[in-house]
Every structure is written in C-alpha cells, then in structure tokens.
Design a protein around this motif. Structure first.
Motif, PDB file in Angstrom:
ATOM      1  N   ASP A 128       0.849  -1.729  -0.469  1.00  0.00           N
ATOM      2  CA  ASP A 128      -0.077  -0.025  -0.456  1.00  0.00           C
ATOM      3  C   ASP A 128       1.058   1.090  -0.113  1.00  0.00           C
ATOM      4  OD1 ASP A 128      -2.223  -1.412   0.611  1.00  0.00           O
ATOM      5  OD2 ASP A 128      -2.606  -1.376   1.872  1.00  0.00           O
ATOM      6  N   TYR A 129       0.192   2.603  -0.950  1.00  0.00           N
ATOM      7  CA  TYR A 129       0.864   3.719  -0.793  1.00  0.00           C
ATOM      8  C   TYR A 129       0.237   4.566  -1.885  1.00  0.00           C
ATOM      9  CZ  TYR A 129       2.615   2.852  -5.444  1.00  0.00           C
ATOM     10  OH  TYR A 129       2.864   2.010  -6.875  1.00  0.00           O
ATOM     11  N   VAL A 130       0.576   6.121  -0.925  1.00  0.00           N
ATOM     12  CA  VAL A 130       0.007   7.356  -2.016  1.00  0.00           C
ATOM     13  C   VAL A 130       1.453   7.940  -2.625  1.00  0.00           C
ATOM     14  CG1 VAL A 130      -0.883   8.923  -0.674  1.00  0.00           C
ATOM     15  CG2 VAL A 130      -1.843   6.815   0.020  1.00  0.00           C
ATOM     16  N   ILE A 131       0.931   8.052  -3.132  1.00  0.00           N
ATOM     17  CA  ILE A 131       1.870   8.502  -4.421  1.00  0.00           C
ATOM     18  C   ILE A 131       1.090  10.359  -4.392  1.00  0.00           C
ATOM     19  CG2 ILE A 131       3.211   7.745  -5.657  1.00  0.00           C
ATOM     20  CD1 ILE A 131       0.847   7.939  -8.141  1.00  0.00           C
ATOM     21  N   ARG A 132       1.844  11.681  -4.116  1.00  0.00           N
ATOM     22  CA  ARG A 132       1.815  13.020  -4.742  1.00  0.00           C
ATOM     23  C   ARG A 132       2.508  13.366  -5.746  1.00  0.00           C
ATOM     24  NH1 ARG A 132       3.461  17.918  -1.980  1.00  0.00           N
ATOM     25  NH2 ARG A 132       4.833  16.815  -1.312  1.00  0.00           N
ATOM     26  N   ALA A 133       1.417  14.002  -6.558  1.00  0.00           N
ATOM     27  CA  ALA A 133       2.068  15.021  -8.441  1.00  0.00           C
ATOM     28  C   ALA A 133       1.747  15.894  -7.870  1.00  0.00           C
ATOM     29  CB  ALA A 133       2.095  13.603  -8.472  1.00  0.00           C
ATOM     30  N   THR A 134       1.914  16.872  -8.910  1.00  0.00           N
ATOM     31  CA  THR A 134       1.581  18.128  -9.341  1.00  0.00           C
ATOM     32  C   THR A 134       1.115  17.598 -11.469  1.00  0.00           C
ATOM     33  OG1 THR A 134       3.621  18.649 -10.088  1.00  0.00           O
ATOM     34  CG2 THR A 134       2.560  19.419  -7.818  1.00  0.00           C
ATOM     35  N   GLY A 135      -0.053  18.559 -11.856  1.00  0.00           N
ATOM     36  CA  GLY A 135       0.238  18.477 -13.206  1.00  0.00           C
ATOM     37  C   GLY A 135      -0.655  20.267 -13.783  1.00  0.00           C
ATOM     38  N   ALA A 156      -2.490  16.046  -7.250  1.00  0.00           N
ATOM     39  CA  ALA A 156      -3.303  15.188  -7.399  1.00  0.00           C
ATOM     40  C   ALA A 156      -2.203  14.068  -5.926  1.00  0.00           C
ATOM     41  CB  ALA A 156      -3.395  14.142  -8.741  1.00  0.00           C
ATOM     42  N   PHE A 157      -3.464  12.989  -5.767  1.00  0.00           N
ATOM     43  CA  PHE A 157      -2.961  12.251  -4.452  1.00  0.00           C
ATOM     44  C   PHE A 157      -3.385  11.124  -5.389  1.00  0.00           C
ATOM     45  CE2 PHE A 157      -3.920  16.276  -2.663  1.00  0.00           C
ATOM     46  CZ  PHE A 157      -2.480  16.316  -1.744  1.00  0.00           C
ATOM     47  N   VAL A 158      -2.437   9.429  -5.246  1.00  0.00           N
ATOM     48  CA  VAL A 158      -3.485   8.678  -5.776  1.00  0.00           C
ATOM     49  C   VAL A 158      -2.843   7.882  -5.330  1.00  0.00           C
ATOM     50  CG1 VAL A 158      -4.158   7.178  -8.394  1.00  0.00           C
ATOM     51  CG2 VAL A 158      -3.166   9.653  -8.235  1.00  0.00           C
ATOM     52  N   GLY A 159      -3.642   6.212  -4.457  1.00  0.00           N
ATOM     53  CA  GLY A 159      -3.223   5.574  -3.800  1.00  0.00           C
ATOM     54  C   GLY A 159      -3.785   4.404  -3.821  1.00  0.00           C
ATOM     55  N   ILE A 160      -3.105   3.122  -3.229  1.00  0.00           N
ATOM     56  CA  ILE A 160      -3.983   1.886  -3.579  1.00  0.00           C
ATOM     57  C   ILE A 160      -3.484   1.019  -1.391  1.00  0.00           C
ATOM     58  CG2 ILE A 160      -0.953   0.752  -3.367  1.00  0.00           C
ATOM     59  CD1 ILE A 160      -2.765  -1.623  -5.058  1.00  0.00           C
ATOM     60  N   THR A 161      -4.856   1.433  -1.263  1.00  0.00           N
ATOM     61  CA  THR A 161      -4.631   0.597   0.147  1.00  0.00           C
ATOM     62  C   THR A 161      -5.728  -0.593   0.339  1.00  0.00           C
ATOM     63  OG1 THR A 161      -6.742   2.049  -0.034  1.00  0.00           O
ATOM     64  CG2 THR A 161      -5.500   3.366   0.406  1.00  0.00           C
ATOM     65  N   THR A 162      -5.256  -1.648  -0.322  1.00  0.00           N
ATOM     66  CA  THR A 162      -5.979  -2.815  -0.075  1.00  0.00           C
ATOM     67  C   THR A 162      -5.493  -3.704   1.156  1.00  0.00           C
ATOM     68  OG1 THR A 162      -5.583  -2.848  -3.003  1.00  0.00           O
ATOM     69  CG2 THR A 162      -6.236  -5.211  -0.970  1.00  0.00           C
ATOM     70  N   ASN A 163      -4.356  -4.098   1.867  1.00  0.00           N
ATOM     71  CA  ASN A 163      -4.188  -4.265   2.579  1.00  0.00           C
ATOM     72  C   ASN A 163      -4.947  -3.671   4.087  1.00  0.00           C
ATOM     73  OD1 ASN A 163      -2.247  -6.538   1.184  1.00  0.00           O
ATOM     74  ND2 ASN A 163      -0.987  -4.938   0.574  1.00  0.00           N
ATOM     75  N   THR A 186      -8.502   9.291   4.039  1.00  0.00           N
ATOM     76  CA  THR A 186      -7.430  10.127   5.529  1.00  0.00           C
ATOM     77  C   THR A 186      -6.012   9.528   4.998  1.00  0.00           C
ATOM     78  OG1 THR A 186      -9.230   9.459   6.991  1.00  0.00           O
ATOM     79  CG2 THR A 186      -6.931  10.008   7.525  1.00  0.00           C
ATOM     80  N   SER A 187      -5.623   8.869   4.146  1.00  0.00           N
ATOM     81  CA  SER A 187      -4.431   8.164   3.889  1.00  0.00           C
ATOM     82  C   SER A 187      -4.399   9.318   3.076  1.00  0.00           C
ATOM     83  CB  SER A 187      -4.125   6.556   3.863  1.00  0.00           C
ATOM     84  OG  SER A 187      -4.633   6.797   2.565  1.00  0.00           O
ATOM     85  N   MET A 188      -4.465  10.047   2.180  1.00  0.00           N
ATOM     86  CA  MET A 188      -4.687  10.944   1.066  1.00  0.00           C
ATOM     87  C   MET A 188      -4.216  12.094   1.620  1.00  0.00           C
ATOM     88  SD  MET A 188      -6.008   8.791  -2.648  1.00  0.00           S
ATOM     89  CE  MET A 188      -7.336   8.798  -1.941  1.00  0.00           C
ATOM     90  N   GLY A 190      -5.296  -4.510 -12.784  1.00  0.00           N
ATOM     91  CA  GLY A 190      -3.612  -4.154 -12.384  1.00  0.00           C
ATOM     92  C   GLY A 190      -3.277  -3.063 -12.650  1.00  0.00           C
ATOM     93  N   LYS A 191      -3.738  -2.142 -12.312  1.00  0.00           N
ATOM     94  CA  LYS A 191      -3.518  -0.618 -12.446  1.00  0.00           C
ATOM     95  C   LYS A 191      -3.031  -0.368 -11.329  1.00  0.00           C
ATOM     96  CE  LYS A 191      -5.397   0.839 -16.727  1.00  0.00           C
ATOM     97  NZ  LYS A 191      -5.623  -0.298 -17.211  1.00  0.00           N
ATOM     98  N   THR A 192      -1.697   0.649 -11.678  1.00  0.00           N
ATOM     99  CA  THR A 192      -0.508   0.669 -10.036  1.00  0.00           C
ATOM    100  C   THR A 192      -1.282   2.532 -10.100  1.00  0.00           C
ATOM    101  OG1 THR A 192       1.147   1.600 -11.190  1.00  0.00           O
ATOM    102  CG2 THR A 192       1.303  -0.383 -10.305  1.00  0.00           C
ATOM    103  N   PRO A 193      -1.011   3.234  -8.458  1.00  0.00           N
ATOM    104  CA  PRO A 193      -1.226   4.518  -8.388  1.00  0.00           C
ATOM    105  C   PRO A 193      -0.536   5.080  -9.241  1.00  0.00           C
ATOM    106  CG  PRO A 193      -0.988   3.401  -6.106  1.00  0.00           C
ATOM    107  CD  PRO A 193      -0.400   2.888  -7.311  1.00  0.00           C
ATOM    108  N   GLU A 194       0.423   5.065  -9.867  1.00  0.00           N
ATOM    109  CA  GLU A 194       1.203   6.017 -11.289  1.00  0.00           C
ATOM    110  C   GLU A 194       0.474   5.472 -12.282  1.00  0.00           C
ATOM    111  OE1 GLU A 194       4.529   4.211  -8.064  1.00  0.00           O
ATOM    112  OE2 GLU A 194       2.689   3.881  -9.412  1.00  0.00           O
ATOM    113  N   ASP A 195      -0.231   4.468 -12.978  1.00  0.00           N
ATOM    114  CA  ASP A 195      -0.846   4.258 -13.989  1.00  0.00           C
ATOM    115  C   ASP A 195      -2.057   4.771 -13.879  1.00  0.00           C
ATOM    116  OD1 ASP A 195       1.036   1.910 -15.062  1.00  0.00           O
ATOM    117  OD2 ASP A 195      -0.026   0.410 -13.856  1.00  0.00           O
ATOM    118  N   MET A 196      -3.065   4.894 -12.638  1.00  0.00           N
ATOM    119  CA  MET A 196      -3.850   5.926 -12.645  1.00  0.00           C
ATOM    120  C   MET A 196      -3.458   7.581 -12.327  1.00  0.00           C
ATOM    121  SD  MET A 196      -6.042   3.697  -9.956  1.00  0.00           S
ATOM    122  CE  MET A 196      -5.067   3.674  -8.312  1.00  0.00           C
TER     123      MET A 196
END
Length: 287
Positions: A3-10, A17-24, A50-52, A205-211
């Motif tokens: 599980d992780y969250v990425i913080r990004a700009t565009g 933008a904030f994108v995360g996978i939180t399955t676990n 909350t995590s993002m 199967g997409k990752t946060p980076e993919d999304m």
C-alpha cells in the motif's frame, strides 16, 4: 502489492493529485473489526481518503456522523503514514442498491457532518465540520474540499470486498489550483469523463502511477513523493489504562471490590487488556 500513496502535480503546478492503493490497509481493518461488507466499504473509503489527505508533518483525524445505523466512523493518520479507524456498528447490514452495489449511504446516513481535524503542530488544531451531501463518502469529501478549502476537487474512492476478504481498495484526489487555465480544466474534465472506477482499474492491475497518468493525461504529471501507508494501532497496556483513570476513583474502587479485575479494549484495533487486582490498586493509588 504494498500500500502506498503518491503525491503529484500536473500542468506545471496548476493541478494537484493524490493517488493511492490501500488494499492491505482496508483488509486489516476488516479482519480486526470483523466488519460486514457495507461497513468494510464505508470504513475502507474513509481510511483511504484519510491516508491521502494528510500532508507531510501533520496528523489528521476524520469523523463522519451521518445518523445512519453504522453510527460514527472515525479514522486517523499520523506523520509516518500509519492509519487506523473504526465504526460504531461494524456488523451493520442494509439492503443493496437495485443494481447490486453496496448501499453505503443507507448505512452511513445523510443527516450529519464530516469533521476534519488537522494537527499542524500549532497551539490549536484546525477543526472543520461540514454537512454530508450523499453519505457515499467520496462525494462528501468533494464537498468538504469545496467549502472548507475553496478548492474544486474530484474524489474517487473504491473498495471491492467479499464476506471473507478485501479484493482491492484505493482512491484518488485531484484538485485545481487557483491559477488553473481553461485549457487545463478542459483537459482534466475530458479525462475524468472517461475515467473507470477505482476498483475496475485496480482489478485490471493498474498501479497508482498508472491511474495518475490516466487522470492527468496530456497534463504532464510529475510525482513529488511516495509514502507507504498501513493500518496499525500503537495502543499498549499503559496507554489504555487511561480509560480506567477516566472513570474516577469511586467507580474504579467498586470494580476492585466486586470484580477484582478489569478488561479494557482498544476501539481502533479490538485488542483486549486484562488488569488484575494488584494492577488496579496501583492505578487507584496513583490517581
């Protein structure tokens, strides 16, 4: 996948933008609290948001009270990406929507508020409470950002769960900065119109980076940082004994006299701690 969250700009900083996978994380919450499917979805969406939402260096708490049978949803996130939370009624059951999807709004309710508390290390924490608009969680956070931070935002949250486990969970938050141009806004709107659901993308199967690349297509996304997130409670016997102190000397003396022991549970992780008569007497002596 961790599980992780990425913080990004565009668009050169016009979009955040904030994108995360939180399955676990959501699966651990389901396991600890033995939540029903709809409670897993409601708690999982709130844990994910909350995590993002947490910025570096602050602590964040979210409280949702919608008047529905699930009761209160409470989640927190600390500076290390550690998230925890619970719902008052983890066994809640409500009829699904006619299309078979979980009716989170019926469980949460819509007659209430979402409250966000940010501890920025200042004398007083930031504290804001705003009306719920749908009870589906994502729309409520979208409204929160609009009225609290005056930031136009898109919030998408998803939890795909069975009775036995969480198959996938994650989310994204995309926000327009004040200097966003019409061209950037138009491109973002186009991307969002074609965006699949979070659970569909994760199931593919997409990752946060993919999304991130999908939602910010044509907007030059740039990742600023990445933080691992997990569900974890830091409770221990010494900490939870504060509940025994809180009930007062008279009530604690009565417990010692009648029961000779006490069990105290942690709401966040369901851990149980036993205190024998000697331990209770020591707590009473120090009060």
């Amino acid at each position: 996948m961790k599980d992780y969250v990425i913080r990004a700009t565009g668009a050169n900083g016009q979009i955040r933008a904030f994108v995360g996978i939180t399955t676990n994380m959501v699966e651990e919450a389901r396991r600890l609290h033995e939540t029903s499917k709809v409670a897993t979805a409601a708690l999982g969406r709130t844990l994910t948001a909350t995590s993002m939402m947490k910025s570096k260096g602050d602590k964040l708490s979210v409280i949702i009270k919608g008047g529905g049978p699930i009761g209160t949803i409470l989640t927190t996130s600390d500076v290390n990406g550690t998230v925890k939370g619970y719902v008052s009624n983890p066994k809640v059951e409500v009829p699904d929507y006619e299309n078979g999807k979980l009716n989170v709004a019926a469980a949460v309710g819509t007659n209430g508020v979402v409250k966000v508390i940010k501890d920025l290390g200042l004398r007083e924490p930031y504290n804001g409470a705003y009306p719920l608009v749908s009870g589906e969680i994502a729309e409520d956070f979208t409204h929160y950002f609009a009225v609290s931070e005056q930031t136009p935002s898109v919030v998408a949250l998803g939890v795909l769960t069975t009775e036995q486990h969480v198959e996938c969970a994650g989310g994204l938050i995309v926000q327009l900065m004040p200097d966003a141009t019409e061209e950037s806004i138009s491109q973002l709107e186009k991307n969002i119109q074609n965006l699949k659901s979070i659970t569909t993308m994760l199931s593919e199967g997409k990752t946060p980076e993919d999304m991130l690349n999908i939602v910010l297509e044509g907007l030059q996304p740039r990742i600023l940082d990445k933080i691992d997130v997990k569900f974890e409670c830091e409770c221990c016997k010494d900490k939870v004994q504060e509940a025994l102190v809180a009930i007062g000397k008279t009530a604690l003396s009565q417990i010692i006299e009648e029961d000779k022991q006490a069990e105290v549970g942690c709401q966040f992780c369901n851990s149980k701690y036993m205190y024998n008569e000697e331990e209770l007497l020591n707590i009473l002596k120090d009060m």
